[in-house]
Scaffold this active site. Structure first.
Site, PDB file in Angstrom:
ATOM      1  N   GLU A  17       0.788  -1.117   0.069  1.00  0.00           N
ATOM      2  CA  GLU A  17       0.068  -0.076  -0.068  1.00  0.00           C
ATOM      3  C   GLU A  17       0.870   1.411  -0.158  1.00  0.00           C
ATOM      4  O   GLU A  17       1.814   1.135   0.752  1.00  0.00           O
ATOM      5  CB  GLU A  17      -1.058  -0.077   1.386  1.00  0.00           C
ATOM      6  CG  GLU A  17      -1.991   1.143   1.459  1.00  0.00           C
ATOM      7  CD  GLU A  17      -3.006   0.778   2.550  1.00  0.00           C
ATOM      8  OE1 GLU A  17      -3.436  -0.318   2.509  1.00  0.00           O
ATOM      9  OE2 GLU A  17      -3.226   1.427   3.112  1.00  0.00           O
ATOM     10  N   ASP A  33       0.294   5.389   0.805  1.00  0.00           N
ATOM     11  CA  ASP A  33      -0.916   6.172   1.181  1.00  0.00           C
ATOM     12  C   ASP A  33      -0.651   7.565   1.276  1.00  0.00           C
ATOM     13  O   ASP A  33       0.557   8.246   1.597  1.00  0.00           O
ATOM     14  CB  ASP A  33      -1.182   5.942   2.658  1.00  0.00           C
ATOM     15  CG  ASP A  33      -1.777   4.473   2.934  1.00  0.00           C
ATOM     16  OD1 ASP A  33      -2.255   3.926   1.915  1.00  0.00           O
ATOM     17  OD2 ASP A  33      -1.682   3.966   4.148  1.00  0.00           O
ATOM     18  N   GLU A  83      -3.010  10.350   3.502  1.00  0.00           N
ATOM     19  CA  GLU A  83      -4.218  10.388   4.427  1.00  0.00           C
ATOM     20  C   GLU A  83      -4.121  11.878   4.808  1.00  0.00           C
ATOM     21  O   GLU A  83      -3.095  12.473   5.113  1.00  0.00           O
ATOM     22  CB  GLU A  83      -3.995   9.361   5.666  1.00  0.00           C
ATOM     23  CG  GLU A  83      -4.324   8.101   5.102  1.00  0.00           C
ATOM     24  CD  GLU A  83      -4.187   7.026   6.356  1.00  0.00           C
ATOM     25  OE1 GLU A  83      -4.887   6.307   6.439  1.00  0.00           O
ATOM     26  OE2 GLU A  83      -3.088   7.149   7.086  1.00  0.00           O
ATOM     27  N   ASN A 142       4.059   1.114   9.237  1.00  0.00           N
ATOM     28  CA  ASN A 142       5.070   1.787  10.341  1.00  0.00           C
ATOM     29  C   ASN A 142       6.111   2.655   9.723  1.00  0.00           C
ATOM     30  O   ASN A 142       7.015   2.818  10.377  1.00  0.00           O
ATOM     31  CB  ASN A 142       5.510   0.803  11.194  1.00  0.00           C
ATOM     32  CG  ASN A 142       4.670   0.006  11.977  1.00  0.00           C
ATOM     33  OD1 ASN A 142       3.381   0.521  12.626  1.00  0.00           O
ATOM     34  ND2 ASN A 142       4.892  -1.184  12.037  1.00  0.00           N
TER      35      ASN A 142
END
Length: 301
Positions: free
Chosen positions: A113, A115, A117, A140
């Protein structure tokens, strides 16, 4: 992950060079003229998703009953992925707009993934962007940045460049994060599995704003994020034998200039690192007494 409180620092600096930054390594294909239904599949109640009359602007809403999301119909391995977003304005504490790439339709235990956000805020506080990288279900690798503009007032472009050498997160063509491939066995770089592109708006008031101290004010609902101008120039995955199973030099993202930053991009990136970085896992020695291997790699190469 709960972060320390971030003070509402205001950065009212306008750097013309940032907005003008452009190079061959960040050029993209022409924006698609298709409608939403041509490119994406929706995942939410019908009344939480709206489009403009011409189908070119898409609005996702969140209320106490439900959020909303969509994903591309195609999977990709390597390329350039870009979208213009306008984020939730006003009191958006607890609300997260996610814009990301993922190998699975859902938070599977073995997912890769990439990201973006966008973390909501109490009115008057700065919006924060959190980026993260996952491989085989482990993340992490968070970084957090402030922005040099108000992302709720107008559309801005958020892009990902992904190739076998590096992953770059861009805001308005400005590189804010460069994640390098160590090219070592068992390294933490997602480069083997194809990914869909997703976006969603959802409630995350257990962690998103001041570590969960600021809860979503549902009297302000519905919260709406808007999207337009999806652009992709990437290798579409094809089963059973995908044409992008291996890298070549036929595509611009697999050529030298896409593996390295230009001089203007280095200047922009350096400014971002000095002024806008709120959190960098590679500097969190309390959390990582032994820093992950990729933290030793130079993003300047």
């Amino acid at each position: 992950m709960e972060m320390n409180r971030v003070s509402p620092i205001r950065i009212l600096v306008f750097i013309a060079a940032l907005l003008a930054a452009s190079s061959s390594s960040s050029s993209s294909a022409d924006d698609s003229e298709g409608t939403f239904a041509d490119m994406f599949e929706m995942s939410c109640p019908d009344d939480h998703f709206k489009t403009s009359e011409d189908g070119q602007i898409w609005h996702l809403s969140l209320d106490k009953d439900a959020g909303c999301g969509f994903q591309t119909k195609e999977r990709y391995r390597f390329g350039w992925f870009s979208m213009k977003l306008k984020l939730v304005g006003g009191d958006s504490a607890g609300v997260v707009t996610a814009y990301y790439m993922c190998t699975e339709n859902g938070a599977g235990p073995e997912r890769d993934e990439l990201d973006f956000e966008f973390l909501g805020n109490r009115s008057g506080q700065p919006y924060l962007i959190q980026t993260n990288v996952y491989k085989n279900g482990t993340g992490n690798r968070e970084m957090r940045h402030m922005l040099w503009f108000d992302p709720t007032k107008d559309f801005h472009t958020y892009s990902i460049l992904w190739n076998s050498h590096r992953i770059v997160f861009y805001v308005d063509r400005v590189p804010i994060r460069v994640y390098m491939n160590s090219d070592k066995p068992n390294n933490f770089f997602p480069n083997e599995k194809p990914m869909y592109l997703f976006s969603s708006i959802w409630n995350a008031d257990d962690w998103a704003t001041r570590g969960g101290l600021e809860k979503t004010n549902w009297t302000k609902a519905p919260f709406v994020s808007s999207y337009k101008d999806f652009s992709v120039d990437a290798c579409e995955w094809e089963d059973p034998y995908p044409k992008c199973v291996s890298t070549t030099t036929e595509n611009w993202w697999d050529q030298y200039e896409a593996w390295h930053q230009s001089e203007s991009q280095k200047m922009d990136y350096a400014w971002v690192q000095r002024n806008l970085v709120i959190y960098d896992y590679c500097k969190d020695t309390e959390r990582f007494p032994t820093l992950p291997w990729e933290c030793s790699l130079s993003p300047w190469d």
